[in-house]
Design a protein around this motif. Structure first.
Motif, PDB file in Angstrom:
ATOM      1  N   ILE A  74       0.804  -1.331   0.129  1.00  0.00           N
ATOM      2  CA  ILE A  74       0.009   0.124  -0.002  1.00  0.00           C
ATOM      3  C   ILE A  74       0.905   1.197   0.168  1.00  0.00           C
ATOM      4  O   ILE A  74       0.528   2.141  -0.751  1.00  0.00           O
ATOM      5  N   ALA A  75       1.876   1.190   0.886  1.00  0.00           N
ATOM      6  CA  ALA A  75       2.769   2.473   0.913  1.00  0.00           C
ATOM      7  C   ALA A  75       3.370   2.444  -0.424  1.00  0.00           C
ATOM      8  O   ALA A  75       3.716   3.661  -0.744  1.00  0.00           O
ATOM      9  N   ASP A  76       3.719   1.587  -1.118  1.00  0.00           N
ATOM     10  CA  ASP A  76       4.508   1.614  -2.371  1.00  0.00           C
ATOM     11  C   ASP A  76       3.487   2.091  -3.536  1.00  0.00           C
ATOM     12  O   ASP A  76       3.973   2.907  -4.337  1.00  0.00           O
ATOM     13  N   LYS A  77       2.226   1.603  -3.462  1.00  0.00           N
ATOM     14  CA  LYS A  77       1.300   2.014  -4.601  1.00  0.00           C
ATOM     15  C   LYS A  77       0.965   3.386  -4.227  1.00  0.00           C
ATOM     16  O   LYS A  77       0.578   4.099  -5.374  1.00  0.00           O
ATOM     17  N   TYR A  78       0.777   3.921  -3.086  1.00  0.00           N
ATOM     18  CA  TYR A  78       0.231   5.189  -2.713  1.00  0.00           C
ATOM     19  C   TYR A  78       1.032   6.069  -1.990  1.00  0.00           C
ATOM     20  O   TYR A  78       1.076   6.239  -0.773  1.00  0.00           O
ATOM     21  N   PRO A  79       2.131   6.619  -2.508  1.00  0.00           N
ATOM     22  CA  PRO A  79       3.290   7.219  -1.724  1.00  0.00           C
ATOM     23  C   PRO A  79       2.652   8.600  -1.239  1.00  0.00           C
ATOM     24  O   PRO A  79       2.094   9.118  -2.015  1.00  0.00           O
ATOM     25  N   GLY A  80       2.788   8.790  -0.044  1.00  0.00           N
ATOM     26  CA  GLY A  80       2.459  10.041   0.552  1.00  0.00           C
ATOM     27  C   GLY A  80       0.857  10.070   0.682  1.00  0.00           C
ATOM     28  O   GLY A  80       0.145  11.217   1.290  1.00  0.00           O
ATOM     29  N   LYS A  81       0.092   8.982   0.302  1.00  0.00           N
ATOM     30  CA  LYS A  81      -1.293   8.999   0.475  1.00  0.00           C
ATOM     31  C   LYS A  81      -1.979   7.649   1.166  1.00  0.00           C
ATOM     32  O   LYS A  81      -2.848   7.356   0.892  1.00  0.00           O
ATOM     33  N   ALA A  82      -1.198   7.090   2.182  1.00  0.00           N
ATOM     34  CA  ALA A  82      -1.250   5.935   2.696  1.00  0.00           C
ATOM     35  C   ALA A  82      -1.391   6.385   4.483  1.00  0.00           C
ATOM     36  O   ALA A  82      -0.464   6.930   4.633  1.00  0.00           O
TER      37      ALA A  82
END
Length: 293
Positions: A74-82
């Motif tokens: 999740i952190a990798d897919k949504y950087p700065g938005k998780a």
């Protein structure tokens, strides 16, 4: 050429195992599509949701591995938005948690002053992922001293708290309606006679409502974020408990729930038994060592 192609096909399982050394110890099932799924499919589904609940068994080593794996994805897919939201930290420890994430205090202070669970090592990889990626972590749970107040003195005792203390809880009065969730709770408590009065059920609702409230408040302030909420399985099974309370505070929220069990049927599961419990059901190998007993 044919030999090379055949060799590649034979080695595919080995490559898969190298990519995920725990792959043989869990099975993910998509209950809507009635088929086995992958962690990447869960993450792809998050495009259509705001909150991904992971209902865990607190001592399941494979479950903790998968939590860490999913949050990293999740952190990798949504950087700065998780964001990570946790039952394992209580609301009055949010400042301490924030200080640790900002690298202002040491981990030992987080553990002692943040009242981290005794098995914090199981959750540490997720917190460290958040810290490294500069992502927020929500200390979502109600302080234990207040849920203990309810267990001893009933829900109305919370009215006596100071405004500061009330700020660490969901707004009062907290919804403790009976229904399907209540009946499930009575069952796990051993029946009506074993449970006694409603106070312990009211305490459960304080936990659920406070976690739901904190997720809702975060999403209202952080539009477009994806929240990964980790809690004990009962809190989100069938999208009841915390998930239902979140819906009350944020009616348009889109939820996916995962329910994970170290189940004796792991080798040959009857998936129909789990179909109503979650959007995804994960069974883990019950023969593996627990993180604690």
């Amino acid at each position: 050429m044919k030999f090379t192609a055949l060799l590649f096909l034979l080695l595919i399982p080995t490559f898969a195992f190298c990519q995920d050394p725990m792959a043989q110890n869990y099975k993910i099932y998509n209950t809507a599509k009635q088929r086995l799924a992958t962690a990447d499919e869960i993450i792809a589904d998050l495009d259509k949701a705001d909150v991904l609940f992971f209902g865990e068994e607190h001592n399941d080593s494979t479950g903790h591995y998968l939590e860490s794996l999913l949050f990293k994805k999740i952190a990798d897919k949504y950087p700065g938005k998780a964001a990570l939201s946790m039952e394992m930290f209580q609301t009055d420890c949010q400042t301490i948690l924030n200080e640790y994430l900002a690298d202002l205090i040491r981990e030992k202070n987080l553990i002692s002053e943040g009242r981290a669970w005794k098995n914090y090592k199981d959750y540490r990889p997720m917190v460290e992922t958040a810290k490294a990626a500069h992502l927020p972590v929500i200390a979502a749970n109600a302080p234990t001293r207040y849920t203990n107040m309810v267990t001893r003195n009933s829900l109305s005792s919370l009215d006596k708290l100071s405004p500061t203390a009330k700020g660490w809880l969901a707004p009062l009065p907290i919804d403790t309606a009976t229904g399907v969730y209540y009946e499930k709770f009575v069952t796990i408590m051993g029946g009506h006679n074993a449970m006694g009065n409603l106070k312990i059920y009211q305490s459960q609702n304080v936990w659920d409502a406070t976690m739901g409230w904190n997720i809702a408040q975060f999403l209202k302030a952080h539009s477009g974020y994806k929240v990964f909420q980790v809690n004990g399985g009962f809190h989100s099974e069938e999208k009841l408990g915390t998930a239902a309370q979140l819906k009350k505070y944020l009616p348009k929220v889109r939820i996916i729930n995962i329910q994970a069990y170290a189940d004796e049927s792991f080798d040959n599961p009857d998936w129909s038994k789990f179909a109503k419990l979650g959007d995804y059901v994960i069974l883990t190998n019950p023969k593996l060592a627990k993180t604690f007993e």
